[in-house]
Design a protein around this motif. Structure first.
Motif, PDB file in Angstrom:
ATOM      1  N   UNK A 175       0.333  -1.162  -0.559  1.00 30.29           N
ATOM      2  CA  UNK A 175       0.335   0.215   0.129  1.00 30.29           C
ATOM      3  C   UNK A 175       0.835   1.748  -0.067  1.00 30.29           C
ATOM      4  N   UNK A 178       2.365   1.905  -3.273  1.00 33.38           N
ATOM      5  CA  UNK A 178       1.257   2.226  -4.214  1.00 33.38           C
ATOM      6  C   UNK A 178       1.233   3.793  -4.081  1.00 33.38           C
ATOM      7  N   UNK A 179       1.577   3.868  -2.814  1.00 27.00           N
ATOM      8  CA  UNK A 179       1.254   5.859  -3.046  1.00 27.00           C
ATOM      9  C   UNK A 179       2.248   6.345  -3.032  1.00 27.00           C
ATOM     10  N   UNK A 181       4.776   5.250  -5.471  1.00 20.90           N
ATOM     11  CA  UNK A 181       4.555   5.149  -7.143  1.00 20.90           C
ATOM     12  C   UNK A 181       3.319   5.646  -7.522  1.00 20.90           C
ATOM     13  N   UNK A 466       6.094  -1.135  -7.585  1.00 21.88           N
ATOM     14  CA  UNK A 466       4.361  -1.568  -5.866  1.00 21.88           C
ATOM     15  C   UNK A 466       4.417  -3.172  -5.936  1.00 21.88           C
TER      16      UNK A 466
END
Lengths: 471, 267
Positions: A175, A178-179, A181, A466
């Protein structure tokens, strides 16, 4: 000493410097909560007159927080640079405002402002800010030049950098990646990629440090990472060989408030030296990241000054910058709207405090950034954040904090979105930090003019940023 | 141009399974697409309403009466308005002048407090109370429940001391976030009295089924903490939740709901 001042036929009396400072402060809920705010607009205006007429020398001779019982006061007084002060030592607080406004309009203002900075105490700077309007704070801040560096250079003219804040409620590595990226693709992360961990456990902190370091090295990103754990946790991880770029700590303006954060000056200096000695920076060796915020002393009941009188929160906040200045940090930011409506009630108070903190920090020589933010129980919304960001960018703030979609899902408050930063950079012609800007162009996220390209992450090596993270 | 094209959607949908963060929102120029702006504004509006819409005390009292542990007692703090409540947390921790709480001497006191989300208490308060009562009533004596408005956690110390209860459970609306505006917390204080601090309490947070912690699970943890506090003679940092039996639990902090303090904080 009793100071008296008449405004519109009413005479107001103020007992000593602490009361004059508090009552001259623009209205905010934290001073009302502490019981030190002016009782009326008339009293506030009168205190402003009294303050403007005080010679700057007063701040070297009259205490606000006692020297004998507070190491922050001792740091300020013992570290004061008399020769730098000599250029302005004849001035009153009002005279200092006039001098600052002159410097803001002067071709060589930046050099003059930098030269007097070591001669200014936080209390002088707080005092003058109280009688300056928002426009004054912006104009002078914009004239001050402060640059620091680690793998990127912060504060260069024409830049607006960002802390990419990829927080996750359970510190889930996928998670968080992902943030990260998401932020990189929107041109953010040039000041620091910095996570507030959900837990202060050393193992979880180490895991996050390794995660960020792996992303950085894999994609050769000129950036620094930080996991914002307590300094003692970070120091333990330095010992254990974890990839620590920056050492983080929240700090405040009294010895007691710092003790409530579990730190003192000695510990902060040790942390600074330990991480600097790792030599991980490439373009500079500033290794500290510090956060502050008006109200932190009051929230721990450590806000009292001489005679047990409450000191206003903005003066105490500015004293925290003396602690920061001693450490030559890479980044400092106020978390201005985070602490809650009992300290800054609404958008007007948050905007004012954000401009004050930025001005005071910068004038004292700090790379002063701002977390432009608010909580859901404050009388504020994204419009207020838009206003504050635009004003700060005009004041040449070195960096701000940005999170996906403005929504921090771990800390439960709203900051800026990556988009907000992009829009402000575009509106005011600002670029990311130069090293990071070059990386964005090299990867193809922005073009040479600094515009985002129609970059497709699914066909780029970043695609796996990610997904490649070990769960 | 916009980059929120359908091409990237699968990519972001996959990543969104790892975080509630608002990632992959696309853009129009440099800005958020209209739909995303309206979503954010809507979530903020819900959070603000959760803070500001007052508790329907009559409705809650009627539901609480049904649970059958006595006529609910109404109390309020010294904060006389929502505005004052938000500005003056100190007033929210003190009972209004003339507050009259009957002495009970019971083992357990239960306070339903609006806190920063009356909406949370409205949605989950009675159901959570019913579950707590079913876990506690066979083993302990329960004082008549108290419904408190403009209340902070610390108000319970005064109410619990006046009621002379041994262990106090304050069920309170937590500060609304954008994704969740109806979350309840339970704060346990053993031997409540004015002057207790957060270090003297234990907290079960994030109670908002179906997404957050469920009523039964929260009540089970609370019952375990009550038992532990009575055995230890105190609550707070020395009292640990031992209701979980997993030999190797998830990494600390990843268990939603059971926390030593209250909301996440910066360090």
């Amino acid at each position: 000493m009793i100071h008296r001042q008449q405004v519109s036929g009413v005479t107001y009396a103020f007992d000593g410097l602490v009361e004059v400072m508090a009552k001259a402060t623009p209205l905010r809920s934290g001073d009302q909560l502490a019981g030190c705010a002016a009782e009326s607009d008339g009293e506030r205006a009168a205190a402003g007159w009294v303050l403007a007429d005080l010679p700057l020398e007063v701040f070297l001779n009259e205490e606000i927080v006692p020297y004998d019982t507070d190491e922050v006061t001792r740091l300020i007084i013992d570290g004061h640079d008399r020769s730098a002060f000599s250029a302005i030592s004849h001035l009153t607080v009002g005279g200092l405002r006039d001098w600052l406004m002159e410097m803001a309009a002067h071709d060589h203002g930046a050099e003059h402002l930098a030269a007097v900075a070591p001669g200014l105490t936080p209390e002088m700077v707080a005092a003058v800010s109280k009688i300056m309007r928002n426009q004054d704070l912006i104009a002078v801040s914009a004239a001050v030049q402060v640059t620091t560096a680690f793998r990127t250079t912060i504060g260069t003219h024409g830049t607006l950098a960002t802390r990419l804040q990829p927080n996750h409620p359970t510190d889930d590595p996928r998670g968080i990646a992902a943030a990260v990226l998401d932020g990189l693709l929107l041109g953010c992360g040039d000041a620091v990629i910095g996570i507030n961990p959900a837990t202060d456990s050393p193992q979880a902190t180490a895991d996050l440090l390794h995660l960020l370091d792996a992303i950085r090295t894999r994609y050769d990103i000129p950036a620094q990472s930080c996991v914002l754990s307590h300094i003692t946790t970070t120091l333990g991880l330095v010992e254990a060989g974890a990839p620590v770029d920056l050492v983080f700590q929240s700090i405040a303006g009294t010895e007691g408030a710092n003790a409530a954060f579990g730190v003192n000056l000695q510990l902060l200096r040790e942390g600074n030296e330990a991480v600097r000695s790792l030599g991980r920076g490439t373009v500079g060796d500033n290794v500290m990241y510090l956060e502050t915020g008006q109200g932190s002393a009051l929230s721990s009941g450590t806000h009292l000054g001489v005679g047990g009188a409450p000191v206003d929160q903005q003066t105490l906040e500015t004293r925290a910058y003396a602690v920061a200045r001693d450490l030559r940090p890479l980044l400092v930011n106020t978390v201005v709207g985070f602490i809650g409506p009992e300290y800054l009630y609404d958008g007007k108070q948050i905007i004012r405090a954000g401009l004050e903190d930025h001005f005071c920090g910068k004038l004292l020589g700090l790379p002063m950034g701002v977390d432009v933010c608010y909580t859901n129980h404050a009388e504020a919304d994204q419009n207020d954040m838009d206003s504050l960001l635009t004003l700060l960018a005009a004041a040449r703030v070195p960096f701000v904090i940005a999170v996906p979609g403005a929504d921090d899902v771990m800390l439960g408050y709203q900051s800026l979105s990556f988009h907000d930063v992009l829009t402000t950079r575009r509106t005011l012609g600002l670029r990311p930090a130069p090293e990071f800007d070059a990386w964005l162009r090299r990867v193809g996220i922005v073009d040479d003019a600094g515009r985002l390209t129609p970059f497709d992450p699914t066909t780029s090596p970043l695609r796996s940023l990610a997904s490649a993270v070990a769960p | 141009m916009t980059s929120n094209s359908p091409v990237g959607q699968d990519f972001w949908d996959e990543l969104r399974r790892t975080t509630q963060a608002r990632i992959g929102l696309g853009r129009t120029g440099t800005a958020l697409p209209t739909r995303r702006v309206l979503e954010l504004a809507g979530a903020h509006a819900a959070a603000r309403d959760a803070v500001h819409i007052p508790l329907d005390v009559e409705r809650l009292a009627a539901q609480v009466r049904e649970i059958g542990i006595g006529e609910p007692v109404l109390a309020t703090s010294r904060a006389s308005s929502r505005d004052e409540y938000l500005r003056r947390p100190d007033l929210g921790r003190q009972p209004a002048p003339g507050t009259d709480i009957p002495e009970s001497g019971a083992d357990i006191g239960l306070v339903l407090a609006d806190g920063l989300s009356p909406t949370a208490l409205d949605r989950h308060g009675a159901a959570l109370l019913a579950e707590l009562v079913s876990w506690l009533r066979d083993r302990y004596t329960l004082a008549p429940p108290i419904i408190a408005t403009q209340a902070r956690v610390g108000l319970g110390d005064h109410l619990g001391a006046a009621a002379r209860v041994r262990t106090l459970l304050v069920i309170i609306g937590e500060r609304p976030g954008l994704s969740v505006s109806d979350s309840l917390g339970i704060y346990l204080t053993h031997l409540p009295r004015p002057g207790r601090t957060d270090a003297d309490r234990n907290c079960i947070s994030n109670i908002h089924p179906p997404d957050g912690l469920g009523y039964a699970r929260a009540a089970q943890v609370a019952a375990g903490l009550v038992e532990g506090a009575r055995a230890l003679g105190r609550s707070g940092v020395d009292l640990k939740d031992r209701s979980r039996t997993e030999a190797l639990g998830p990494p600390s902090g990843s268990e939603p709901g059971i926390q030593p303090g209250h909301s996440p904080r910066r360090r």
